[in-house]
Every structure is written in structure tokens, then in C-alpha cells.
Design an enzyme around this catalytic site. Sequence first.
Site, short mmCIF file in Angstrom:
data_model
loop_
_atom_site.label_atom_id
_atom_site.label_comp_id
_atom_site.label_asym_id
_atom_site.label_seq_id
_atom_site.Cartn_x
_atom_site.Cartn_y
_atom_site.Cartn_z
N PHE A 128 -0.94 5.80 12.57
CA PHE A 128 -1.02 7.24 12.31
C PHE A 128 -2.27 7.88 12.89
O PHE A 128 -2.42 9.10 12.86
CB PHE A 128 -0.96 7.52 10.81
CG PHE A 128 -1.88 6.65 9.98
CD1 PHE A 128 -3.22 6.54 10.26
CD2 PHE A 128 -1.36 5.93 8.92
CE1 PHE A 128 -4.06 5.74 9.50
CE2 PHE A 128 -2.20 5.13 8.14
CZ PHE A 128 -3.56 5.03 8.44
N HIS A 134 -1.10 16.54 -1.70
CA HIS A 134 -1.51 16.65 -0.29
C HIS A 134 -1.14 17.98 0.34
O HIS A 134 -1.58 18.28 1.45
CB HIS A 134 -0.90 15.50 0.52
CG HIS A 134 -1.59 14.19 0.29
ND1 HIS A 134 -1.72 13.63 -0.96
CD2 HIS A 134 -2.20 13.33 1.16
CE1 HIS A 134 -2.38 12.47 -0.85
NE2 HIS A 134 -2.68 12.28 0.42
N ARG A 141 -8.17 28.88 49.50
CA ARG A 141 -8.20 27.68 50.34
C ARG A 141 -8.01 26.40 49.52
O ARG A 141 -7.47 25.41 50.01
CB ARG A 141 -9.53 27.64 51.08
CG ARG A 141 -9.61 26.57 52.13
CD ARG A 141 -10.84 26.58 53.01
NE ARG A 141 -11.92 27.43 52.60
CZ ARG A 141 -13.21 27.05 52.62
NH1 ARG A 141 -13.53 25.83 52.99
NH2 ARG A 141 -14.17 27.90 52.29
N ASN A 184 2.83 10.55 6.24
CA ASN A 184 2.05 9.83 7.25
C ASN A 184 2.75 10.00 8.59
O ASN A 184 3.97 9.82 8.69
CB ASN A 184 1.97 8.34 6.91
CG ASN A 184 0.82 8.00 5.99
OD1 ASN A 184 0.31 6.89 6.02
ND2 ASN A 184 0.40 8.94 5.17
N GLU A 208 -11.33 6.49 5.01
CA GLU A 208 -10.95 7.00 6.33
C GLU A 208 -12.24 7.49 7.00
O GLU A 208 -12.56 8.68 7.02
CB GLU A 208 -9.91 8.11 6.17
CG GLU A 208 -8.64 7.57 5.53
CD GLU A 208 -7.70 8.66 5.02
OE1 GLU A 208 -7.99 9.84 5.21
OE2 GLU A 208 -6.68 8.30 4.40
N TYR A 255 -12.54 29.94 48.19
CA TYR A 255 -11.97 28.75 47.56
C TYR A 255 -10.72 29.04 46.74
O TYR A 255 -9.82 28.20 46.65
CB TYR A 255 -13.01 28.11 46.62
CG TYR A 255 -14.12 27.36 47.32
CD1 TYR A 255 -14.23 27.31 48.70
CD2 TYR A 255 -15.09 26.70 46.56
CE1 TYR A 255 -15.27 26.64 49.32
CE2 TYR A 255 -16.13 26.02 47.17
CZ TYR A 255 -16.22 25.99 48.54
OH TYR A 255 -17.25 25.31 49.14
N TYR A 308 0.83 -1.21 0.00
CA TYR A 308 0.00 0.00 0.00
C TYR A 308 0.86 1.26 0.00
O TYR A 308 1.78 1.40 0.80
CB TYR A 308 -0.93 0.03 1.23
CG TYR A 308 -1.64 1.37 1.37
CD1 TYR A 308 -2.70 1.70 0.54
CD2 TYR A 308 -1.17 2.32 2.28
CE1 TYR A 308 -3.31 2.93 0.62
CE2 TYR A 308 -1.79 3.56 2.37
CZ TYR A 308 -2.84 3.86 1.53
OH TYR A 308 -3.44 5.10 1.60
#
Length: 512
Positions: free
Chosen positions: A333, A79, A280, A193, A417, A277, A49
Amino acid sequence: MQTPAVPVSIPHLHQELESRLSGLSTDDSAVAASRRVVEAALRREQAIYGVNTGFGALANKRIASDQLGQLQRNLLLSHACGTGDPVPTEITRLMMQLKVHALGLGNSGISLPVFRRLLKFCELDILPFIPSRGSVGASGDLAPLAHMCLPLIGKGRCWDAEHNGPEPAAQTLARYGLEPIELGAKDGIGLINGTQLMSAYGAFVLHRAVHLVKAADILGAMSLEALQGSARPFDERVHRIRPHPGQITVAANVRELLTDSEILESHRHCGKVQDPYCLRCIPQVHGASRDALAHAIEVVEREINSVTDNPLVFEDSAGAEAGDGDIISAGNFHGQPLALVLDYAAIALAELASISERRTYLLLEGHDGLPKLLMSDTGINSGFMIPQYTAAALVSENKVLCHPASVDSIPTSLGQEDHVSMGSISALKLLEVLHNVERVMAVELLTAAQALDFRKPLNPGRGVLAGHRFVRDHIHHAEEDYEVGADIDTCTRLLRSGELVGSVQSAVSGLR
């Protein structure tokens, strides 16, 4: 078998990464061994792949052997479609270093020339220009890493020599006498990746948080002294019976900071029953944030010492020289571990700002002899009224930013995906939260220092005194209105740099 790499830790992030990269510049044998496995598989014409197939929804398309380099080049080009503001240069540098570190672990199968060129970029501090938006944290951070690696082939942009603005990558390469490099099989997918954007943001913020949690304790102690609060809630016995580690540590820090306090002695028998608070419950609130951040550090440290690209290469030690091994397409990934924990870290940091703003507000109310708004002549002067507005605005903004990105998923790659982490959004928000927290805490530092001036001639505890004197070395007491924003910026710098914590630690040895 290769000797395992020494893990990189968050507290010593930059030093250890520099050491790791220095070692890889002289020993890249793990990279070479994994490459032999890839080359042997290609000789067998095995389908792998992303190496000799298409990507994502195109995984079933087989690519001819004479097109494998072009496939990897096209991968970077297609990409690199990020958008938005650029990743800050200090995080870009970290992304590059983490990528080299991960590839150097020897399970990625990248070619030696490409690996060495990426390492050379780190050595020369060549920083690509990376748009920050475009990753969904699915196959890691595809778009940002594509932008990061485009300059290897002479495309994309880099920051100029002074890191002031972007220039064409070809111009940057020419300045250093470098030629664009040719990608081979597996190179492009190995480069893009991975979770290096998410993990770089996480590591950067958490490295800063190591000092910031100590600063929060210092500020809490300063405000406590200025408000003549009680030290009894920090008694060790209280925290021993609810033994959350962070809570115990914070209580011990405050006790240390208050040591030898003349202010505490001056009101020991005042008859006040208890404090609000925000004073404290400092150990409980700061401590819970510490514990959450400690968990985040543990997860991010695991991630930055992991191999997160795809497919993964496993060398068979028995036939190492022949390139025997296995190549597995899997899902390391996926950004889910980071997405969850970076959302968690943002919430933990935001709470430090939330309680800090409440202490700032309390300092302005005129309790126990302090002038209202911390100036003697108010009316004509607004005093420290408006810095609290700034803190309130930033705390409110954090409430929006802390909505978890990790609860969302939008399918991509035509459904291949089908569940994504959105961890990159968690990462980007986390940095914004950090910046807001530092500024809110800067307002408290400025305000608490002003309030402590009104307790003179009594001295606070050793640690608080050291912190107060350090602030006064950089900022003067205010008797009338002035341009206070500049002092907030100065206090932010003192917190961000770790200088305040360093100064106080020189006076008290037990601060953790």
C-alpha cells in the site's frame, strides 16, 4: 489457479475498466477463493493483522471473534476524517472502479457480499462524497477510501442523482432500494488499504495527457507557421543522432503537420539564420515531456493492475477447496512509486505550458509582418496583450505546484508508519497542473489562430490548416477588443475533449 485478469491500460482506460467490471459481475471466483483462505485462518484462530487485531500502533491488541465485524465497521468510521474540497466525481468514479478491479484480482480476502455491493455501486453509478485531503499515502489512501466506502454501511454522503450536491448515504440507498450492508472480518481493512486515490488521479490526468501531447505539437506547428519559422530544425537527420524517442516522434509530427505549406515556401530564401528556442527546440522540449509521461504511464498502469491492500491473501492451489493458503502483512500500500512519478509527470506537463507561453509572447511582438498584439488598430484596442498575462500567471503557479511532495515524510500512527509517501499531495497537485497547462495552451491556440489569419491568402501545412479551420469553426477572427475570456474557455474545451486533435488527425494520418 485463476485465469489472470486482462490488464487495464491508460490510453483505453474507461473502456477497459467497464469491460473488466462487466466480467467481474459474472465471475467473482477469484474473490471467493481468497475469502476461503481468510475464513480457514479464522477457524484456526490464527492472529492476522487488521482482521482479528487492532490497527497501526494497536496491532498487538487481539480482538475477540464476536467483535470482528464491529472492528471493521469502526475502522471505516474512525478513518473517515478527511477534509477539504471533494474529489471530482469523474475521479471518484475511477477510484470505485479501480478498487473493484484490484479486489477482483483475488488477493484481498474480502467477503463476496461486500465485493458485490461495491460492484453494484459502480453499476448504478452511486458516487460517494469524498473529501480530497487527509491521506499521506502511507497505508495507501486511508481517509479518502474510508469516505468512499462508508455508504456501503449507510453512513457518510453520496452525490445526489444528478451529481450536483451531497446527500446522506441512507437517502441514496433508499432511492435504489438497497439496505446498508454488514461488514465481516477483513472487509473494512480490505476496502480502505490501497492506493486508489493516488492511482485514480494519476490515471485520469495521464489519460488526458495522451491527447494533450499531440495538441502541444499542433500548437507548436501553428505558431511556427504564423511566425514564418524554419522547418529545418525538424529534419529527421538531426534527431536520428540524438535518438530520444519523444524527440523523434515530435519532430516527425511537426514535419507531418507542415506538409504542403505555402507559408514555408514563401520565405524559404529569406536569409533568417535561426529561430528562438521556443520554436527551434520544440522536439527537444515536447519530446522530453513525452518521455517523462511515457514513464509515468508505465508506472501507473502497473499500479492500477496491482493488489495494494493489506494483509495479502495467497491461495494454495493444491488445497483450494479447503481454503489452504497464506496471509502476509506487508507494504504494497505504500505510495512511493506513485508519489515520485506523479511529481515527475507534473513537471513534464508544466514544461509544455512553459514553452507554449513563450510562443504566445513571440506571436505578439510584431515579427515578420504580423501586427503588434495581433490587431491592426491598437491603442484604442489592447489586442491579445492580456491573454498572455493569464498564461504567464498560470505558468508561474505551476512552478510552485511542481515542488515535489514526495521529498517529504511525517511519521504517523505513533511511529508505526514512520515513513510516508505524501503521494496523495502529488496526485492533487498534478490535477491542478493539468488544468493550468490546458488553459495556457488554450491561450496559444487562440493567439496562433489569430496570427495565422494575417498570413492569408497563403495556406499553412495540411495539419496546421485543419487545426486553424477547426478553431475558426468555433471562434471568429477579432478586429477589435471583446470579452476574450469566453474564447479561452472554448479553446480549453476543444483541447480537453480531444476534439482539436481528432480534427487534425483526420487530415494527417501520421500524427503520433
